[in-house]
Each structure stands twice: as C-alpha cells, then as structure tokens.
Design an enzyme around this catalytic site. Structure first.
Site, PDB file in Angstrom:
ATOM      1  N   GLY A  49       0.842  -1.184   0.000  1.00  0.00           N
ATOM      2  CA  GLY A  49       0.000   0.000   0.000  1.00  0.00           C
ATOM      3  C   GLY A  49       0.880   1.237   0.000  1.00  0.00           C
ATOM      4  O   GLY A  49       2.057   1.166   0.361  1.00  0.00           O
ATOM      5  N   GLN A  54       3.240   9.987   1.162  1.00  0.00           N
ATOM      6  CA  GLN A  54       4.522   9.283   0.976  1.00  0.00           C
ATOM      7  C   GLN A  54       5.175   9.621  -0.354  1.00  0.00           C
ATOM      8  O   GLN A  54       6.338   9.274  -0.570  1.00  0.00           O
ATOM      9  CB  GLN A  54       4.319   7.769   1.070  1.00  0.00           C
ATOM     10  CG  GLN A  54       3.865   7.312   2.441  1.00  0.00           C
ATOM     11  CD  GLN A  54       3.749   5.809   2.483  1.00  0.00           C
ATOM     12  OE1 GLN A  54       2.713   5.252   2.144  1.00  0.00           O
ATOM     13  NE2 GLN A  54       4.823   5.140   2.863  1.00  0.00           N
ATOM     14  N   CYS A 103       7.098   0.019   6.792  1.00  0.00           N
ATOM     15  CA  CYS A 103       6.594   1.155   6.030  1.00  0.00           C
ATOM     16  C   CYS A 103       7.668   1.608   5.058  1.00  0.00           C
ATOM     17  O   CYS A 103       8.839   1.679   5.429  1.00  0.00           O
ATOM     18  CB  CYS A 103       6.240   2.285   6.999  1.00  0.00           C
ATOM     19  SG  CYS A 103       5.583   3.741   6.184  1.00  0.00           S
ATOM     20  N   LEU A 104       7.261   1.928   3.838  1.00  0.00           N
ATOM     21  CA  LEU A 104       8.223   2.392   2.840  1.00  0.00           C
ATOM     22  C   LEU A 104       8.867   3.715   3.263  1.00  0.00           C
ATOM     23  O   LEU A 104       9.963   4.031   2.816  1.00  0.00           O
ATOM     24  CB  LEU A 104       7.536   2.557   1.475  1.00  0.00           C
ATOM     25  CG  LEU A 104       6.963   1.272   0.862  1.00  0.00           C
ATOM     26  CD1 LEU A 104       6.191   1.592  -0.416  1.00  0.00           C
ATOM     27  CD2 LEU A 104       8.048   0.241   0.592  1.00  0.00           C
ATOM     28  N   HIS A 145      -3.235   1.298   8.342  1.00  0.00           N
ATOM     29  CA  HIS A 145      -1.894   1.865   8.195  1.00  0.00           C
ATOM     30  C   HIS A 145      -1.916   3.037   7.204  1.00  0.00           C
ATOM     31  O   HIS A 145      -1.350   4.105   7.473  1.00  0.00           O
ATOM     32  CB  HIS A 145      -0.939   0.752   7.730  1.00  0.00           C
ATOM     33  CG  HIS A 145       0.472   1.187   7.490  1.00  0.00           C
ATOM     34  ND1 HIS A 145       1.524   0.725   8.246  1.00  0.00           N
ATOM     35  CD2 HIS A 145       1.012   2.031   6.576  1.00  0.00           C
ATOM     36  CE1 HIS A 145       2.654   1.285   7.801  1.00  0.00           C
ATOM     37  NE2 HIS A 145       2.365   2.075   6.783  1.00  0.00           N
ATOM     38  N   GLU A 146      -2.589   2.834   6.069  1.00  0.00           N
ATOM     39  CA  GLU A 146      -2.597   3.879   5.033  1.00  0.00           C
ATOM     40  C   GLU A 146      -3.462   5.075   5.449  1.00  0.00           C
ATOM     41  O   GLU A 146      -3.101   6.217   5.184  1.00  0.00           O
ATOM     42  CB  GLU A 146      -3.067   3.316   3.684  1.00  0.00           C
ATOM     43  CG  GLU A 146      -2.249   2.148   3.122  1.00  0.00           C
ATOM     44  CD  GLU A 146      -0.746   2.382   3.085  1.00  0.00           C
ATOM     45  OE1 GLU A 146      -0.303   3.552   3.006  1.00  0.00           O
ATOM     46  OE2 GLU A 146      -0.002   1.388   3.169  1.00  0.00           O
ATOM     47  N   HIS A 149      -1.543   7.331   7.551  1.00  0.00           N
ATOM     48  CA  HIS A 149      -0.660   8.231   6.794  1.00  0.00           C
ATOM     49  C   HIS A 149      -1.382   9.525   6.413  1.00  0.00           C
ATOM     50  O   HIS A 149      -0.780  10.599   6.406  1.00  0.00           O
ATOM     51  CB  HIS A 149      -0.168   7.555   5.506  1.00  0.00           C
ATOM     52  CG  HIS A 149       1.062   6.717   5.682  1.00  0.00           C
ATOM     53  ND1 HIS A 149       2.243   7.212   6.196  1.00  0.00           N
ATOM     54  CD2 HIS A 149       1.314   5.409   5.397  1.00  0.00           C
ATOM     55  CE1 HIS A 149       3.165   6.241   6.215  1.00  0.00           C
ATOM     56  NE2 HIS A 149       2.620   5.139   5.744  1.00  0.00           N
TER      57      HIS A 149
HETATM   58 NI    NI Z   1       3.528   3.276   5.495  1.00  0.00          NI
END
Ligand code: NI
Length: 177
Positions: A49, A54, A103-104, A145-146, A149
């Site tokens: 995701g 991000q 997480c990226l 999670h998203e 963000h």
């Molecule tokens: Ni993330």
C-alpha cells in the site's frame, strides 16, 4: 507512468496531514496521473500500500494491492488493486490483533502493531463512484496503516512496546515465524 520518490520519516510531508480530493480535482489529468504513478511506485518498492503523503502530496489518496508473492509480506490473502480517495473508517470490530508492520517511509524496520481485525471504509474510487470496503485481517491492517498516513501518523506511533521494534535483518533472523 513514472516511479515517484518516496518521502521518508522526517520529511514534513509525512506528518503534515492531508486535504480531501475535490470532485473537480478527481477528474483532472494531474490526479489521475498521480494515482497511476502511486500504483507504479508501490509495485516497484514491493509495497502492499502507499498513501499520497509518501510521495509528497498532501491529499487523501491511498492505493493498496496485496499478492501472496509479495516479497516484503509473503503469504497474505490476495487483494486486487484498490484505489480509495477520501477514505473514512466508518465501522470497526472492537477486537485488535497484533501483527508485524513496516513502512516504505520508515525503511528497514518492523514492529508489532495492534490493529482492529475488521474495518469498513467508505470513500470514492478513481471514477468518483462511492465505494464501501469491508476488510478483515491483513487487508484491514493495511487500510488502517494507510489511513493513518493521511492523518500524519506512522506505525511507530501505534507501537505499544518499543521493544518489538527491529531491523529487517534481525526480524528475519529472530522474529519471523
Ligand atoms: Ni507506510
């Protein structure tokens, strides 16, 4: 399509929060192109995701795609590409379950995060149609999670015990089931 640069923790875009996408914006070439680029960026980074902050955009857009072959999160139940604009969690199970998250934007780390086991999310798809998603398990986790963000939160904020925070290599060595 192009692969976008992913902002990491410390970049203001990660903590800034987001604005909803207006209906005029939604049909613009810029937003449609951004969605395509987010999908390509997520796939390139082997993410399950990604949220617009991000990729340095303070808008309420998330994309999710889960494949059992994903090398970062293998053996999860498949979820086809899902694009959600202005998502809101409208209902959730009271039960939480701990699971490993990374997480990226927080590269190379994993931690054990409690999340609701089931959520209902309403929002818009990329054609501006109202959608409701009923997600459980890992999909419910990724949605939470998203959506975090979009509110300037990362999984580190949700860690009840910092002792579970681990680098990826040590995760593979000591914690992976
Ligand atoms: Ni993330």
């Amino acid at each position: 399509m192009s692969i976008l640069k992913i902002s990491r923790l410390g970049h203001p875009s990660i903590r800034r929060g987001t604005e909803p996408v207006s209906s005029e914006e939604l049909h613009s070439r810029e937003i449609q192109r951004l969605i395509d680029d987010m999908v390509e960026t997520m796939r390139d980074a082997h993410g399950v995701g990604i949220a617009a902050p991000q990729v340095h955009v303070s808008k309420q857009i998330i994309v999710i795609e889960i494949s059992p072959e994903n090398p970062r999160y293998p053996n999860q139940v498949a979820v086809p590409l899902t694009v959600l604009l202005n998502p809101t969690i409208t209902e959730h199970e009271e039960i939480t379950e701990e699971g490993w998250e990374g997480c990226l934007s927080v590269p190379d780390l994993r931690g054990l995060v409690p999340r609701w086991t089931r959520v209902k999310v309403s929002g818009l798809d990329r054609q501006s149609q109202a959608v409701e998603v009923d997600a459980k398990g890992f999909f419910a986790r990724v949605i939470q999670h998203e959506v975090d963000h979009l509110n300037g939160k990362v999984f580190l904020d949700r860690l009840p015990d910092l002792n579970t925070l681990t680098h990826l290599r040590e995760y593979e060595q000591f914690w992976k089931r």
